[in-house]
Design a protein around this motif. Structure first.
Motif, PDB file in Angstrom:
ATOM      1  N   VAL A  33       0.836  -1.202   0.000  1.00  0.00           N
ATOM      2  CA  VAL A  33       0.000   0.000   0.000  1.00  0.00           C
ATOM      3  C   VAL A  33       0.871   1.252   0.000  1.00  0.00           C
ATOM      4  N   ARG A  34       1.917   1.268   0.820  1.00  0.00           N
ATOM      5  CA  ARG A  34       2.806   2.439   0.860  1.00  0.00           C
ATOM      6  C   ARG A  34       3.514   2.644  -0.482  1.00  0.00           C
ATOM      7  N   ASP A  35       3.917   1.559  -1.129  1.00  0.00           N
ATOM      8  CA  ASP A  35       4.565   1.660  -2.436  1.00  0.00           C
ATOM      9  C   ASP A  35       3.587   2.211  -3.474  1.00  0.00           C
ATOM     10  N   ARG A  39       4.183   5.666  -5.538  1.00  0.00           N
ATOM     11  CA  ARG A  39       4.183   5.703  -7.014  1.00  0.00           C
ATOM     12  C   ARG A  39       3.208   6.752  -7.522  1.00  0.00           C
ATOM     13  N   GLY A  40       2.061   6.834  -6.896  1.00  0.00           N
ATOM     14  CA  GLY A  40       1.073   7.836  -7.287  1.00  0.00           C
ATOM     15  C   GLY A  40       1.611   9.249  -7.127  1.00  0.00           C
ATOM     16  N   HIS A  41       2.314   9.491  -6.004  1.00  0.00           N
ATOM     17  CA  HIS A  41       2.892  10.819  -5.778  1.00  0.00           C
ATOM     18  C   HIS A  41       3.987  11.127  -6.798  1.00  0.00           C
ATOM     19  N   ARG A  42       4.796  10.130  -7.128  1.00  0.00           N
ATOM     20  CA  ARG A  42       5.850  10.359  -8.130  1.00  0.00           C
ATOM     21  C   ARG A  42       5.245  10.651  -9.497  1.00  0.00           C
ATOM     22  N   THR A  47       3.979  14.446 -13.940  1.00  0.00           N
ATOM     23  CA  THR A  47       3.009  15.049 -14.851  1.00  0.00           C
ATOM     24  C   THR A  47       2.868  16.537 -14.578  1.00  0.00           C
ATOM     25  N   GLU A  48       3.000  16.933 -13.342  1.00  0.00           N
ATOM     26  CA  GLU A  48       2.925  18.353 -13.016  1.00  0.00           C
ATOM     27  C   GLU A  48       4.087  19.105 -13.655  1.00  0.00           C
TER      28      GLU A  48
END
Length: 66
Positions: A33-35, A39-42, A47-48
């Motif tokens: 779950v932490r991974d 990954r979502g934050h990266r 994309t930002e």
């Protein structure tokens, strides 16, 4: 931090434990779950940055055709 209890398929959890290299089902699922969150934050950060660079590109007006 609040804790919850969930039920998961035993084979799924054992596979995660083997892949994560941990002996505790709790730790294995927590690592996954932490991974996933990291990954979502990266992905959001990449994309930002791409969106910002695209906004910074100056668009030249087109020459009148005709």
């Amino acid at each position: 931090m609040a804790k919850i209890n969930i039920s998961l398929d035993a084979e799924l959890v054992v596979e995660v434990m083997v892949l994560a290299g941990v002996g505790s089902p709790q730790d294995a699922v927590e690592l996954v779950v932490r991974d996933y969150i990291a990954r979502g934050h990266r992905t959001e950060a990449r994309t930002e940055l791409k969106d910002q660079s695209l906004r910074e590109v100056e668009v030249k007006p087109q020459e009148p055709q005709g």
